[in-house]
Design a protein around this motif. Structure first.
Motif, PDB file in Angstrom:
ATOM      1  N   ASP A 300       0.833  -1.201   0.000  1.00  0.00           N
ATOM      2  CA  ASP A 300       0.000   0.000   0.000  1.00  0.00           C
ATOM      3  C   ASP A 300       0.875   1.262   0.000  1.00  0.00           C
ATOM      4  N   ILE A 301       1.970   1.228   0.766  1.00  0.00           N
ATOM      5  CA  ILE A 301       2.866   2.396   0.785  1.00  0.00           C
ATOM      6  C   ILE A 301       3.584   2.517  -0.568  1.00  0.00           C
ATOM      7  N   ASP A 302       3.936   1.367  -1.177  1.00  0.00           N
ATOM      8  CA  ASP A 302       4.501   1.373  -2.542  1.00  0.00           C
ATOM      9  C   ASP A 302       3.596   2.168  -3.471  1.00  0.00           C
ATOM     10  N   MET A 303       2.297   1.844  -3.395  1.00  0.00           N
ATOM     11  CA  MET A 303       1.300   2.503  -4.257  1.00  0.00           C
ATOM     12  C   MET A 303       1.311   4.010  -4.024  1.00  0.00           C
ATOM     13  N   MET A 304       1.488   4.390  -2.741  1.00  0.00           N
ATOM     14  CA  MET A 304       1.492   5.813  -2.393  1.00  0.00           C
ATOM     15  C   MET A 304       2.730   6.502  -2.965  1.00  0.00           C
ATOM     16  N   VAL A 305       3.868   5.795  -2.919  1.00  0.00           N
ATOM     17  CA  VAL A 305       5.127   6.390  -3.377  1.00  0.00           C
ATOM     18  C   VAL A 305       5.149   6.518  -4.906  1.00  0.00           C
ATOM     19  N   TYR A 306       4.712   5.448  -5.605  1.00  0.00           N
ATOM     20  CA  TYR A 306       4.896   5.411  -7.060  1.00  0.00           C
ATOM     21  C   TYR A 306       3.698   5.931  -7.850  1.00  0.00           C
ATOM     22  N   LEU A 307       2.501   5.614  -7.364  1.00  0.00           N
ATOM     23  CA  LEU A 307       1.303   5.889  -8.163  1.00  0.00           C
ATOM     24  C   LEU A 307       0.252   6.576  -7.291  1.00  0.00           C
ATOM     25  N   THR A 308      -0.920   6.777  -7.838  1.00  0.00           N
ATOM     26  CA  THR A 308      -1.960   7.399  -7.012  1.00  0.00           C
ATOM     27  C   THR A 308      -2.932   6.338  -6.488  1.00  0.00           C
ATOM     28  N   GLY A 309      -2.616   5.063  -6.747  1.00  0.00           N
ATOM     29  CA  GLY A 309      -3.506   3.979  -6.306  1.00  0.00           C
ATOM     30  C   GLY A 309      -3.355   3.674  -4.834  1.00  0.00           C
ATOM     31  N   LYS A 310      -4.147   2.707  -4.362  1.00  0.00           N
ATOM     32  CA  LYS A 310      -4.053   2.259  -2.972  1.00  0.00           C
ATOM     33  C   LYS A 310      -4.550   0.828  -2.876  1.00  0.00           C
ATOM     34  N   GLU A 311      -4.213   0.153  -1.795  1.00  0.00           N
ATOM     35  CA  GLU A 311      -4.778  -1.176  -1.556  1.00  0.00           C
ATOM     36  C   GLU A 311      -6.058  -0.991  -0.755  1.00  0.00           C
ATOM     37  N   ARG A 312      -7.040  -1.887  -1.010  1.00  0.00           N
ATOM     38  CA  ARG A 312      -8.369  -1.690  -0.422  1.00  0.00           C
ATOM     39  C   ARG A 312      -8.806  -2.855   0.460  1.00  0.00           C
ATOM     40  N   THR A 313      -9.630  -2.526   1.447  1.00  0.00           N
ATOM     41  CA  THR A 313     -10.248  -3.565   2.272  1.00  0.00           C
ATOM     42  C   THR A 313     -11.430  -4.138   1.477  1.00  0.00           C
ATOM     43  N   LYS A 314     -12.016  -5.225   1.989  1.00  0.00           N
ATOM     44  CA  LYS A 314     -13.157  -5.854   1.311  1.00  0.00           C
ATOM     45  C   LYS A 314     -14.300  -4.839   1.141  1.00  0.00           C
ATOM     46  N   LYS A 315     -14.521  -4.066   2.195  1.00  0.00           N
ATOM     47  CA  LYS A 315     -15.603  -3.057   2.166  1.00  0.00           C
ATOM     48  C   LYS A 315     -15.336  -2.005   1.089  1.00  0.00           C
ATOM     49  N   GLU A 316     -14.067  -1.570   1.009  1.00  0.00           N
ATOM     50  CA  GLU A 316     -13.714  -0.541   0.017  1.00  0.00           C
ATOM     51  C   GLU A 316     -13.855  -1.082  -1.408  1.00  0.00           C
ATOM     52  N   TRP A 317     -13.502  -2.368  -1.604  1.00  0.00           N
ATOM     53  CA  TRP A 317     -13.683  -2.979  -2.925  1.00  0.00           C
ATOM     54  C   TRP A 317     -15.162  -3.001  -3.291  1.00  0.00           C
ATOM     55  N   GLU A 318     -15.983  -3.377  -2.302  1.00  0.00           N
ATOM     56  CA  GLU A 318     -17.429  -3.477  -2.534  1.00  0.00           C
ATOM     57  C   GLU A 318     -17.975  -2.129  -3.009  1.00  0.00           C
ATOM     58  N   LYS A 319     -17.541  -1.071  -2.310  1.00  0.00           N
ATOM     59  CA  LYS A 319     -18.003   0.283  -2.645  1.00  0.00           C
ATOM     60  C   LYS A 319     -17.582   0.660  -4.067  1.00  0.00           C
ATOM     61  N   LEU A 320     -16.303   0.349  -4.387  1.00  0.00           N
ATOM     62  CA  LEU A 320     -15.751   0.711  -5.693  1.00  0.00           C
ATOM     63  C   LEU A 320     -16.481  -0.024  -6.818  1.00  0.00           C
ATOM     64  N   VAL A 321     -16.703  -1.319  -6.608  1.00  0.00           N
ATOM     65  CA  VAL A 321     -17.346  -2.152  -7.622  1.00  0.00           C
ATOM     66  C   VAL A 321     -18.785  -1.670  -7.857  1.00  0.00           C
ATOM     67  N   GLN A 322     -19.485  -1.359  -6.770  1.00  0.00           N
ATOM     68  CA  GLN A 322     -20.869  -0.873  -6.909  1.00  0.00           C
ATOM     69  C   GLN A 322     -20.897   0.484  -7.605  1.00  0.00           C
ATOM     70  N   ALA A 323     -19.957   1.368  -7.215  1.00  0.00           N
ATOM     71  CA  ALA A 323     -19.931   2.714  -7.810  1.00  0.00           C
ATOM     72  C   ALA A 323     -19.649   2.643  -9.307  1.00  0.00           C
ATOM     73  N   ALA A 324     -18.922   1.581  -9.755  1.00  0.00           N
ATOM     74  CA  ALA A 324     -18.606   1.448 -11.185  1.00  0.00           C
ATOM     75  C   ALA A 324     -19.765   0.807 -11.948  1.00  0.00           C
ATOM     76  N   GLY A 325     -20.857   0.491 -11.256  1.00  0.00           N
ATOM     77  CA  GLY A 325     -22.069   0.026 -11.934  1.00  0.00           C
ATOM     78  C   GLY A 325     -22.232  -1.481 -12.007  1.00  0.00           C
ATOM     79  N   TYR A 326     -21.469  -2.252 -11.212  1.00  0.00           N
ATOM     80  CA  TYR A 326     -21.614  -3.708 -11.239  1.00  0.00           C
ATOM     81  C   TYR A 326     -22.586  -4.143 -10.148  1.00  0.00           C
ATOM     82  N   THR A 327     -23.350  -5.202 -10.440  1.00  0.00           N
ATOM     83  CA  THR A 327     -24.375  -5.593  -9.474  1.00  0.00           C
ATOM     84  C   THR A 327     -23.885  -6.697  -8.536  1.00  0.00           C
ATOM     85  N   LYS A 328     -22.984  -7.553  -9.039  1.00  0.00           N
ATOM     86  CA  LYS A 328     -22.547  -8.702  -8.232  1.00  0.00           C
ATOM     87  C   LYS A 328     -21.028  -8.758  -8.229  1.00  0.00           C
ATOM     88  N   TYR A 329     -20.437  -9.247  -7.123  1.00  0.00           N
ATOM     89  CA  TYR A 329     -18.996  -9.474  -7.168  1.00  0.00           C
ATOM     90  C   TYR A 329     -18.596 -10.524  -6.149  1.00  0.00           C
TER      91      TYR A 329
END
Ligand SMILES: C[S@@+](CC[C@H](N)C(=O)[O-])C[C@H]1O[C@@H](n2cnc3c(N)ncnc32)[C@H](O)[C@@H]1O
Length: 345
Positions: A300-329
């Motif tokens: 996660d710190i690698d992501m912060m140093v090199y890119l603008t990404g981050k590592e996510r918890t299960k809850k954060e993945w769920e939020k991201l997937v739903q926000a992108a318009g997917y119904t199931k994951y």
């Protein structure tokens, strides 16, 4: 009088014991900070072992090797046996090699990941990611707390993908390191979920597919799937992107458009409302093992140093997937660090 002394001594002993323990704890804390401070010695000693092919030499020797033999086999014009001996002590301490009773050195479970010529090795990852251009940006980590540009940008004056586009050797080593990671992941992915993961798909695009290691293998295993590697122009142009690889090569920017396909394979990010999306990435907070937790936090710190990404918890993945318009994951943890996350429209 005697009785009083007997009563006092155990209390004094206890107090002295406590003070001694307290002092030891203080010293241990100092040692721990010192080890963190010198942590780069681990990365550099690891890289030194790979660069000199130490594991390969011992493997070829077919049994533990004496230092004098190892020194003769090193790919160097001259060898300081004193330096080799000191480094070997450190490698043994890291668990990279054994120290046998007769003084020779053998392979450990970790050693096979340092072999340069094996498919299931981490040598390419080490050589591609432990470099001057990747380590420099860490000097700007403290300023990352301000937010804004990544540490990479602060150090190199441009974003990482821009930087590698202008440095062909860095780009080649980086792509090779990603391919090395893929070569480790792919057999497990195929074994654990190959049958259901690619079921019913007639076309698949690997977004940010690098030098195509994943797609070339998937195309071989599933000839019925039309496989496309999609990446930035400098990556596609500097790859063996011939038709004989059995895949189609498309250059472009994923933030502008992605080639159409039934399904998308990704190692990061998520496109809006596509077909089935297969993501291979880290899910935080799903295990107890301290070493694994540390490895994920480091990524996660690698992501912060090199890119603008981050590592996510299960809850954060769920939020991201739903926000992108997917119904199931669904998420399936199958690698030490990564899980397979599949999102359906
Ligand atoms: C973490 S690497 C993954 C490489 C590859 N999937 C593999 O496993 O070998 C991310 C990839 O995304 C590519 N990339 C970054 N930004 C991109 C963009 N805007 N459009 C397309 N590809 C991009 C990079 O060039 C790099 O090859």
């Amino acid at each position: 009088m005697e009785y009083k002394q007997e009563l006092q001594n155990p209390l004094m002993d206890q107090a002295m014991e406590k003070a001694k323990e307290e002092k030891m704890e203080e010293l241990r804390a100092q040692v721990r900070i010192r080890n963190y401070m010198n942590g780069y010695a681990d990365s550099m000693a690891l890289k030194c072992a790979v660069e000199n092919g130490i594991a390969d030499i011992i493997q070829k020797h077919a049994k533990p090797i004496a230092l004098s033999e190892l020194a003769k086999a090193l790919p160097l014009p001259t060898v300081s046996t004193e330096h080799l001996e000191r480094l070997m002590k450190y490698w043994v301490q890291l668990g990279l090699f054994t120290h046998e009773k007769d003084g020779s050195h053998g392979l450990t479970r970790c050693s096979k990941y340092l072999l340069r010529e094996e498919n299931t090795t981490m040598a390419a990852i080490i050589l591609g990611l432990v470099t001057e251009w990747t380590i420099g940006p860490w000097h700007c980590l403290a300023r990352s707390l301000e937010g804004g540009p990544t540490a990479f940008r602060r150090y190199h004056g441009r974003d990482m993908w821009d930087y590698v586009a202008g440095h062909p050797e860095a780009s080649r080593l980086f792509n090779e390191s990603m391919a090395g990671d893929t070569r480790l992941l792919l057999p497990v992915l195929m074994q654990e979920c190959g049958s259901w993961l690619f079921e019913g798909i007639s076309s698949l695009v690997d977004v940010g597919g690098g030098n195509g290691t994943a797609m070339v293998e998937i195309a071989k295993k599933f000839p019925g799937i039309k496989c496309t590697v999609f990446d930035l122009p400098h990556v596609i142009r500097n790859t063996n992107s011939s038709e004989s690889t059995g895949v189609e090569w498309v250059e472009g920017d994923m933030f502008e458009s992605i080639p159409p396909a039934d399904a998308v394979l990704l190692r990061e990010a998520i496109p809006k409302e596509r077909g089935k999306v297969i993501i291979i990435d880290i899910v935080m907070d799903i295990e107890q093992d301290p070493e694994l937790i540390r490895a994920k936090l480091m990524t996660d710190i690698d992501m912060m140093v090199y890119l603008t990404g981050k590592e996510r918890t299960k809850k954060e993945w769920e939020k991201l997937v739903q926000a992108a318009g997917y119904t199931k994951y669904q998420t399936t943890p199958i690698f030490p660090l990564q899980s397979v996350i599949v999102a359906y429209p």
